[in-house]
Design a protein around this motif. Structure first.
Motif, mmCIF file in Angstrom:
data_model
loop_
_atom_site.group_PDB
_atom_site.id
_atom_site.type_symbol
_atom_site.label_atom_id
_atom_site.label_comp_id
_atom_site.label_asym_id
_atom_site.label_seq_id
_atom_site.Cartn_x
_atom_site.Cartn_y
_atom_site.Cartn_z
ATOM 1 N N GLY A 44 0.823 -1.218 0.000
ATOM 2 C CA GLY A 44 0.000 0.000 0.000
ATOM 3 C C GLY A 44 0.849 1.257 0.000
ATOM 4 O O GLY A 44 0.548 2.218 -0.717
ATOM 5 N N LEU A 45 1.933 1.258 0.790
ATOM 6 C CA LEU A 45 2.832 2.429 0.822
ATOM 7 C C LEU A 45 3.504 2.631 -0.528
ATOM 8 O O LEU A 45 3.555 3.755 -1.044
ATOM 9 C CB LEU A 45 3.886 2.247 1.918
ATOM 10 C CG LEU A 45 4.952 3.358 2.010
ATOM 11 C CD1 LEU A 45 4.313 4.721 2.282
ATOM 12 C CD2 LEU A 45 5.996 3.031 3.070
ATOM 13 N N THR A 47 2.445 1.683 -3.469
ATOM 14 C CA THR A 47 1.426 2.138 -4.430
ATOM 15 C C THR A 47 1.119 3.614 -4.230
ATOM 16 O O THR A 47 1.026 4.381 -5.204
ATOM 17 C CB THR A 47 0.145 1.293 -4.270
ATOM 18 O OG1 THR A 47 0.464 -0.084 -4.506
ATOM 19 C CG2 THR A 47 -0.930 1.728 -5.242
ATOM 20 N N THR A 48 0.964 4.027 -2.977
ATOM 21 C CA THR A 48 0.681 5.432 -2.668
ATOM 22 C C THR A 48 1.795 6.338 -3.170
ATOM 23 O O THR A 48 1.544 7.387 -3.771
ATOM 24 C CB THR A 48 0.509 5.604 -1.142
ATOM 25 O OG1 THR A 48 -0.613 4.841 -0.723
ATOM 26 C CG2 THR A 48 0.288 7.069 -0.777
ATOM 27 N N TYR A 51 1.865 6.356 -7.286
ATOM 28 C CA TYR A 51 0.803 7.182 -7.868
ATOM 29 C C TYR A 51 0.948 8.636 -7.437
ATOM 30 O O TYR A 51 0.729 9.558 -8.228
ATOM 31 C CB TYR A 51 -0.574 6.653 -7.461
ATOM 32 C CG TYR A 51 -1.047 5.486 -8.309
ATOM 33 C CD1 TYR A 51 -1.029 5.551 -9.693
ATOM 34 C CD2 TYR A 51 -1.508 4.319 -7.724
ATOM 35 C CE1 TYR A 51 -1.458 4.498 -10.469
ATOM 36 C CE2 TYR A 51 -1.948 3.241 -8.491
ATOM 37 C CZ TYR A 51 -1.910 3.342 -9.868
ATOM 38 O OH TYR A 51 -2.332 2.290 -10.643
ATOM 39 N N GLY A 52 1.335 8.854 -6.186
ATOM 40 C CA GLY A 52 1.468 10.228 -5.680
ATOM 41 C C GLY A 52 2.534 11.019 -6.410
ATOM 42 O O GLY A 52 2.317 12.181 -6.773
ATOM 43 N N TYR A 87 7.630 14.046 -2.138
ATOM 44 C CA TYR A 87 6.220 13.646 -2.075
ATOM 45 C C TYR A 87 5.835 13.253 -0.648
ATOM 46 O O TYR A 87 4.801 13.692 -0.127
ATOM 47 C CB TYR A 87 5.931 12.488 -3.040
ATOM 48 C CG TYR A 87 4.562 11.900 -2.801
ATOM 49 C CD1 TYR A 87 3.420 12.591 -3.179
ATOM 50 C CD2 TYR A 87 4.407 10.686 -2.116
ATOM 51 C CE1 TYR A 87 2.156 12.089 -2.908
ATOM 52 C CE2 TYR A 87 3.145 10.179 -1.847
ATOM 53 C CZ TYR A 87 2.024 10.886 -2.242
ATOM 54 O OH TYR A 87 0.774 10.395 -1.958
ATOM 55 N N GLN A 88 6.654 12.425 -0.026
ATOM 56 C CA GLN A 88 6.339 11.975 1.335
ATOM 57 C C GLN A 88 6.320 13.141 2.319
ATOM 58 O O GLN A 88 5.451 13.221 3.188
ATOM 59 C CB GLN A 88 7.356 10.925 1.790
ATOM 60 C CG GLN A 88 7.254 9.607 1.021
ATOM 61 C CD GLN A 88 8.392 8.682 1.375
ATOM 62 O OE1 GLN A 88 8.347 7.985 2.383
ATOM 63 N NE2 GLN A 88 9.430 8.680 0.540
ATOM 64 N N TYR A 91 3.014 15.325 1.240
ATOM 65 C CA TYR A 91 1.665 14.774 1.123
ATOM 66 C C TYR A 91 1.343 13.636 2.095
ATOM 67 O O TYR A 91 0.178 13.276 2.230
ATOM 68 C CB TYR A 91 1.426 14.285 -0.318
ATOM 69 C CG TYR A 91 1.537 15.389 -1.341
ATOM 70 C CD1 TYR A 91 0.477 16.276 -1.576
ATOM 71 C CD2 TYR A 91 2.706 15.575 -2.078
ATOM 72 C CE1 TYR A 91 0.581 17.287 -2.510
ATOM 73 C CE2 TYR A 91 2.820 16.599 -3.020
ATOM 74 C CZ TYR A 91 1.753 17.447 -3.229
ATOM 75 O OH TYR A 91 1.857 18.464 -4.152
ATOM 76 N N LEU A 92 2.351 13.060 2.748
ATOM 77 C CA LEU A 92 2.090 11.961 3.685
ATOM 78 C C LEU A 92 2.344 12.453 5.109
ATOM 79 O O LEU A 92 3.459 12.374 5.621
ATOM 80 C CB LEU A 92 2.965 10.733 3.366
ATOM 81 C CG LEU A 92 2.753 10.080 1.994
ATOM 82 C CD1 LEU A 92 3.564 8.796 1.877
ATOM 83 C CD2 LEU A 92 1.278 9.792 1.728
ATOM 84 N N HIS A 177 -7.210 12.687 -6.448
ATOM 85 C CA HIS A 177 -7.731 11.809 -5.413
ATOM 86 C C HIS A 177 -7.462 10.354 -5.819
ATOM 87 O O HIS A 177 -7.394 10.048 -7.007
ATOM 88 C CB HIS A 177 -9.249 11.976 -5.245
ATOM 89 C CG HIS A 177 -9.654 13.332 -4.771
ATOM 90 N ND1 HIS A 177 -10.950 13.798 -4.858
ATOM 91 C CD2 HIS A 177 -8.948 14.343 -4.198
ATOM 92 C CE1 HIS A 177 -11.013 15.021 -4.363
ATOM 93 N NE2 HIS A 177 -9.822 15.381 -3.967
ATOM 94 N N PRO A 178 -7.339 9.441 -4.858
ATOM 95 C CA PRO A 178 -7.172 8.025 -5.218
ATOM 96 C C PRO A 178 -8.379 7.517 -6.008
ATOM 97 O O PRO A 178 -9.520 7.903 -5.739
ATOM 98 C CB PRO A 178 -7.077 7.319 -3.854
ATOM 99 C CG PRO A 178 -6.725 8.391 -2.880
ATOM 100 C CD PRO A 178 -7.327 9.662 -3.403
#
Length: 448
Positions: A44-45, A47-48, A51-52, A87-88, A91-92, A177-178
């Protein structure tokens, strides 16, 4: 795999490097997850991050620019590693800055050499000291939107001209958005209620689609892990992509042409409404042999091979192959710029230019012109695209009807009566309407 190669952040760098060299983001991610033994959380990380970074690349590169004197001299993977770090950071919110720095520097050291480690360390610490630029401060409105939403200026200009500033801004806000994880139930095999119960029993959260009557939106885990997917009773398909076949007036005994069929999602949806006992059949064409193979695979998996015939030909040359044959209905899900898919395939926004849109519109009209005399009188051609630009949608419909007085525009009807108050026969779905892909559907009835 080495420790770093099984690290979701390092794997994200690998995936993004491959995407930059031409791989499709969704296929690349699926392959890497299938080939690794990483946990669902790490998948999941990764993939995020993948795409991010793609979704926000223009914004991120704008913020990196002051800290890298000559980007052309920086290896692709190193630049991508820095993009993943930014990005991280941006946005995270739940990821601590120290963890981002430590991991990024460790990846630089393991994958590169001491010089690369020092370079990455220097850039990250300088950004931390100096701070990064906010694109929201840019004066020029188009450039500001371009860098805030990471969308090329030409596309913002086109959308603004066609849809107005407010609608364009709404679309731009929505596309990062996802994407929803949606599936279509093969209702000829099992009911929606039984499918929902089976999915919930496996631990999925299941919501009815607002868009398509055979659709569910799933969350909890990947849809391709579901037993119903493996048995061919559900398939992964965007909600909007279900609408062209849903809007067709299919009877069990019809002979239907799917002129641009690969990878076969709509082919198998049509075939599910046909009956082999009554000799119903869908003839599925694609210009590429390897893509025709995908349609065959899809038909086998969804248990409809007995109603699907495939052929590798260019739909523009259909007269050469099907000289005397006509069809009850024809679907032209035309090759297009794919701008409606940017939430699901974010790299599309950087790959397409206005000239591509213009050339694709010509191909779309050529295909429609070629298949026009292959539909029976009173039969319907359904024309669909996964783009939101008028050149490939409204303009193609207008040109086709102008050239073919033997056809009349037909109102597109869907089971959920979407946009019932619209004044047009064609149906336009924008990414911000229902959080599904952008799609266009028009229909033409042959009257003589």
């Amino acid at each position: 795999m080495s420790k770093v190669d099984n690290n979701p952040r390092s794997m994200a760098v690998t995936a993004l490097t491959r995407v930059k060299n031409g791989a499709y983001s969704n296929l690349q991610l699926n392959q890497m997850i299938d080939d690794s033994n990483i946990s669902q959380r790490d998948a999941g990380l990764m993939t995020t991050i993948v795409y991010g970074v793609i979704q926000h690349r223009m914004t991120i590169d704008y913020q990196l620019e002051p800290f890298i004197k000559n980007q052309k001299r920086v290896a692709d993977w190193v630049m991508i590693l820095l993009e993943t770090a930014v990005y991280q950071m941006q946005y995270l919110e739940r990821v601590p800055k120290r963890a981002i720095f430590d991991e990024s520097i460790e990846i630089a050291k393991t994958r590169g050499h001491e010089g690369i480690r020092r370079f990455v360390t220097g850039v990250l610490h300088q950004m931390d000291r100096v701070g990064i630029k906010d694109p929201a401060d840019i004066d020029d409105p188009i450039k500001r939107q371009s860098l805030v939403y990471s969308v090329p200026e030409w596309l913002i200009n086109e959308l603004t001209d066609q849809l107005g500033a407010d609608k364009t801004t709404s679309i731009l806000k929505s596309i990062n958005h996802p994407a929803n994880q949606s599936i279509r139930v093969a209702t000829e095999q099992l009911s929606m209620a039984d499918a929902k119960a089976a999915l919930e029993e496996e631990g999925y959260k299941v919501a009815d689609s607002q868009v398509a009557v055979q659709g569910f939106v799933l969350s909890g885990k990947p849809a391709n892990q579901a037993k119903l997917f493996k048995s061919g009773q559900v398939t992964i398909q965007d909600e909007s992509a279900m609408l062209p076949a849903e809007s067709m007036q299919i009877q069990p005994n019809m002979m239907i042409l799917d002129a641009c069929s690969a990878p076969g999602g709509k082919t198998v949806q049509i075939a599910g409404q046909l009956s082999a006992d009554q000799r119903g059949q869908v003839v599925a064409l694609d210009i590429h042999e390897h893509k025709v193979h995908l349609v065959k695979q899809n038909a086998r998996r969804m248990n409809v091979s007995d109603r699907v015939v495939t052929q590798a030909i260019d739909a523009r040359k259909i007269q050469d192959v099907f000289k005397d044959q006509t069809f009850d209905e024809i679907l032209v899900d035309a090759p297009c710029s794919g701008i409606g898919l940017v939430r699901r395939k974010p790299e599309i926004r950087y790959e397409k230019q206005l000239k591509d849109v213009t050339s694709l519109a010509k191909i779309q009209l050529d295909i429609l012109n070629a298949v026009a005399q292959k539909v029976k009188i009173n039969g319907i051609i359904t024309y669909s695209t996964c783009t939101i630009l008028n050149q490939e949608n409204r303009d193609v419909v207008k040109a086709f009807l102008a050239e073919h007085p033997d056809f009349e525009s037909q109102r597109v009807e869907t089971a959920r009566d979407l946009k019932a108050d619209r004044t047009t026969d064609y149906l336009e779905i924008y990414p911000d309407d229902f959080d599904s892909d952008g799609f266009f559907i028009g229909q033409f009835k042959r009257v003589r």
